[in-house]
Structures are given as structure tokens and as C-alpha cells.
Design a protein around this motif. Structure first.
Motif, PDB file in Angstrom:
ATOM      1  N   ALA A 127       0.837  -1.207   0.000  1.00  0.00           N
ATOM      2  CA  ALA A 127       0.000   0.000   0.000  1.00  0.00           C
ATOM      3  C   ALA A 127       0.869   1.253   0.000  1.00  0.00           C
ATOM      4  N   MET A 128       1.944   1.233   0.781  1.00  0.00           N
ATOM      5  CA  MET A 128       2.847   2.387   0.795  1.00  0.00           C
ATOM      6  C   MET A 128       3.541   2.551  -0.551  1.00  0.00           C
ATOM      7  N   ALA A 129       3.918   1.443  -1.190  1.00  0.00           N
ATOM      8  CA  ALA A 129       4.561   1.509  -2.498  1.00  0.00           C
ATOM      9  C   ALA A 129       3.606   2.069  -3.548  1.00  0.00           C
ATOM     10  N   VAL A 130       2.344   1.665  -3.487  1.00  0.00           N
ATOM     11  CA  VAL A 130       1.355   2.172  -4.446  1.00  0.00           C
ATOM     12  C   VAL A 130       1.141   3.664  -4.247  1.00  0.00           C
ATOM     13  N   THR A 131       1.017   4.109  -2.988  1.00  0.00           N
ATOM     14  CA  THR A 131       0.830   5.551  -2.749  1.00  0.00           C
ATOM     15  C   THR A 131       2.041   6.335  -3.227  1.00  0.00           C
ATOM     16  N   LEU A 132       3.232   5.808  -2.995  1.00  0.00           N
ATOM     17  CA  LEU A 132       4.447   6.490  -3.455  1.00  0.00           C
ATOM     18  C   LEU A 132       4.491   6.539  -4.977  1.00  0.00           C
ATOM     19  N   ALA A 133       4.125   5.451  -5.642  1.00  0.00           N
ATOM     20  CA  ALA A 133       4.131   5.416  -7.105  1.00  0.00           C
ATOM     21  C   ALA A 133       3.122   6.399  -7.684  1.00  0.00           C
ATOM     22  N   VAL A 134       1.924   6.452  -7.102  1.00  0.00           N
ATOM     23  CA  VAL A 134       0.906   7.390  -7.595  1.00  0.00           C
ATOM     24  C   VAL A 134       1.378   8.829  -7.391  1.00  0.00           C
ATOM     25  N   MET A 135       1.971   9.105  -6.220  1.00  0.00           N
ATOM     26  CA  MET A 135       2.491  10.457  -5.968  1.00  0.00           C
ATOM     27  C   MET A 135       3.557  10.826  -6.980  1.00  0.00           C
ATOM     28  N   ALA A 136       4.503   9.917  -7.203  1.00  0.00           N
ATOM     29  CA  ALA A 136       5.600  10.194  -8.130  1.00  0.00           C
ATOM     30  C   ALA A 136       5.076  10.434  -9.542  1.00  0.00           C
ATOM     31  N   CYS A 137       4.139   9.625  -9.971  1.00  0.00           N
ATOM     32  CA  CYS A 137       3.565   9.794 -11.314  1.00  0.00           C
ATOM     33  C   CYS A 137       2.811  11.112 -11.425  1.00  0.00           C
ATOM     34  N   ALA A 138       2.022  11.442 -10.413  1.00  0.00           N
ATOM     35  CA  ALA A 138       1.242  12.680 -10.452  1.00  0.00           C
ATOM     36  C   ALA A 138       2.155  13.902 -10.506  1.00  0.00           C
ATOM     37  N   LEU A 187      -3.692  15.695  -4.435  1.00  0.00           N
ATOM     38  CA  LEU A 187      -3.600  14.240  -4.394  1.00  0.00           C
ATOM     39  C   LEU A 187      -2.287  13.797  -3.764  1.00  0.00           C
ATOM     40  N   SER A 188      -1.201  14.431  -4.162  1.00  0.00           N
ATOM     41  CA  SER A 188       0.114  14.075  -3.610  1.00  0.00           C
ATOM     42  C   SER A 188       0.176  14.342  -2.112  1.00  0.00           C
ATOM     43  N   ARG A 189      -0.362  15.467  -1.675  1.00  0.00           N
ATOM     44  CA  ARG A 189      -0.355  15.795  -0.250  1.00  0.00           C
ATOM     45  C   ARG A 189      -1.163  14.772   0.550  1.00  0.00           C
ATOM     46  N   LEU A 190      -2.355  14.438   0.066  1.00  0.00           N
ATOM     47  CA  LEU A 190      -3.207  13.475   0.744  1.00  0.00           C
ATOM     48  C   LEU A 190      -2.527  12.105   0.825  1.00  0.00           C
ATOM     49  N   LEU A 191      -1.986  11.645  -0.278  1.00  0.00           N
ATOM     50  CA  LEU A 191      -1.335  10.337  -0.298  1.00  0.00           C
ATOM     51  C   LEU A 191      -0.081  10.328   0.576  1.00  0.00           C
ATOM     52  N   PHE A 192       0.658  11.431   0.600  1.00  0.00           N
ATOM     53  CA  PHE A 192       1.864  11.495   1.428  1.00  0.00           C
ATOM     54  C   PHE A 192       1.513  11.378   2.907  1.00  0.00           C
ATOM     55  N   VAL A 193       0.487  12.084   3.335  1.00  0.00           N
ATOM     56  CA  VAL A 193       0.065  12.019   4.738  1.00  0.00           C
ATOM     57  C   VAL A 193      -0.335  10.592   5.104  1.00  0.00           C
ATOM     58  N   TRP A 194      -1.127   9.966   4.258  1.00  0.00           N
ATOM     59  CA  TRP A 194      -1.538   8.590   4.527  1.00  0.00           C
ATOM     60  C   TRP A 194      -0.344   7.643   4.541  1.00  0.00           C
ATOM     61  N   MET A 195       0.570   7.807   3.588  1.00  0.00           N
ATOM     62  CA  MET A 195       1.732   6.928   3.517  1.00  0.00           C
ATOM     63  C   MET A 195       2.604   7.039   4.775  1.00  0.00           C
ATOM     64  N   VAL A 196       2.809   8.245   5.239  1.00  0.00           N
ATOM     65  CA  VAL A 196       3.639   8.452   6.435  1.00  0.00           C
ATOM     66  C   VAL A 196       3.021   7.768   7.651  1.00  0.00           C
ATOM     67  N   PHE A 197       1.738   7.932   7.856  1.00  0.00           N
ATOM     68  CA  PHE A 197       1.114   7.346   9.042  1.00  0.00           C
ATOM     69  C   PHE A 197       0.919   5.836   8.924  1.00  0.00           C
ATOM     70  N   ILE A 198       0.694   5.337   7.724  1.00  0.00           N
ATOM     71  CA  ILE A 198       0.664   3.884   7.540  1.00  0.00           C
ATOM     72  C   ILE A 198       2.043   3.304   7.860  1.00  0.00           C
TER      73      ILE A 198
END
Length: 166
Positions: free
Chosen positions: A17-28, A49-60
Motif C-alpha cells: 500500500a505504501m509503495a502504491v501511494t508512493l508510485a501514484v504520488m511520483a507519477c502525479a 492528491l500528492s499531499r493526501l497520499l503522502f500524509v496517509w503513507m507516512v502514518f501507515i
């Protein structure tokens, strides 16, 4: 250095899940940079989108790191107590209690932010602004439960900590 902790199914799922959020952020972000500098336009939702995914990734990631002992620890401060098991046990329980207290305070503050944010939406994408503080609350709750279990069981602090600070 101790051998790495074996990863279970849940841990692998969390890492995916963290890898997917990082990949989506990087692509965006990459797409937005290319569009802005190459074509003079961009995707407005990319930043939100990047901000939201980054926050979720950090806490996950923070939640997943706790049971593996990958958070920073100052175990060198506890080393002198190795020869005093009663004091070491008391200090260990104090540490678990302080982690639990910190999680309660963080969770309480994060929940207040969730409640305050329920009525507002993000500017571009229109998602509920409560999605930003929600992972902090969930992280605090999860780590708090793990710390409570450690406190009740009297789980010792590992001296071969992966992220030790000397």
C-alpha cells in the motif's frame, strides 16, 4: 545487529500500500512537472492528491514500523540498567506507558481535527478535509493499542534495536 524481523502477510500488504501511494504520488508530480514546463499547463489536482497520499503513507508507515521495532530508540540510556532487572522492568513499563499517553494525546488532537474538518472540502478535488487528519488518529489508535498490549504483557525493550541512537 540482529537479523531482520520476518514479514507477515499484513506487513507485506502494508508495504505494498505504501509503495502504491508512493508510485501514484511520483507519477502525479512527474506528469504535472512535464505538463507545466513542457506545455504551459498542469493538472490542478496533482498537488492535493500528492499531499493526501503522502500524509496517509507516512502514518501507515509509522504504524507498520512500531511492532517491528523500527522507531528510533535511545536504548543506550537503558544499558546501565541491564544489571538491575527490577529497575529495567520499571523503566520499560514507564516507556510503554509514555508511548500510550502520547498516543492518547495525539489521537485526541487528531480526532478533534477530524471533527472540525468534516464540514469542509478540499479546494480542487472536493474530498472531505477530514481525510487529512484521519490517518493521524488511526495511527495513534493502532500504536496505542500495541503499546497497551506491550505494557500489560511487560514486553521488554529490545537492546538490539534497528534504529538505535547512541
Amino acid at each position: 545487529m540482529s537479523p531482520p524481523v520476518p514479514r507477515g502477510r499484513v506487513q507485506r500488504l502494508v508495504e505494498a500500500a505504501m509503495a502504491v501511494t508512493l508510485a501514484v504520488m511520483a507519477c502525479a508530480v512527474f506528469l504535472n512537472v512535464v505538463l507545466r514546463y513542457g506545455f504551459g499547463s498542469g493538472v490542478a489536482a496533482s498537488e492535493e492528491l500528492s499531499r493526501l497520499l503522502f500524509v496517509w503513507m507516512v502514518f501507515i508507515g509509522a504504524t507498520a514500523a512500531y511492532p517491528l521495532g523500527e522507531h528510533m530508540a535511545f536504548t543506550s540510556l537503558m544499558r546501565p540498567l541491564r544489571s538491575k532487572p527490577v529497575a529495567l522492568k520499571a523503566l520499560t513499563r514507564l516507556i510503554h506507558a509514555l508511548v500510550l499517553l502520547t498516543c492518547v494525546l495525539m489521537g485526541w488532537g487528531a480526532w478533534q481535527q477530524v471533527v472540525v474538518s468534516l464540514g469542509s472540502k478540499s479546494v480542487v478535488m472536493g474530498y472531505s478535509s477530514a481525510l487529512l487528519p484521519l490517518p493521524a488518529f488511526l495511527c495513534a489508535a493502532a500504536i496505542g493499542v500495541m503499546a497497551l498490549v506491550d505494557l500489560i504483557r511487560g514486553k521488554p525493550i529490545a537492546f538490539d534495536h534497528h534504529a538505535e541512537v547512541e
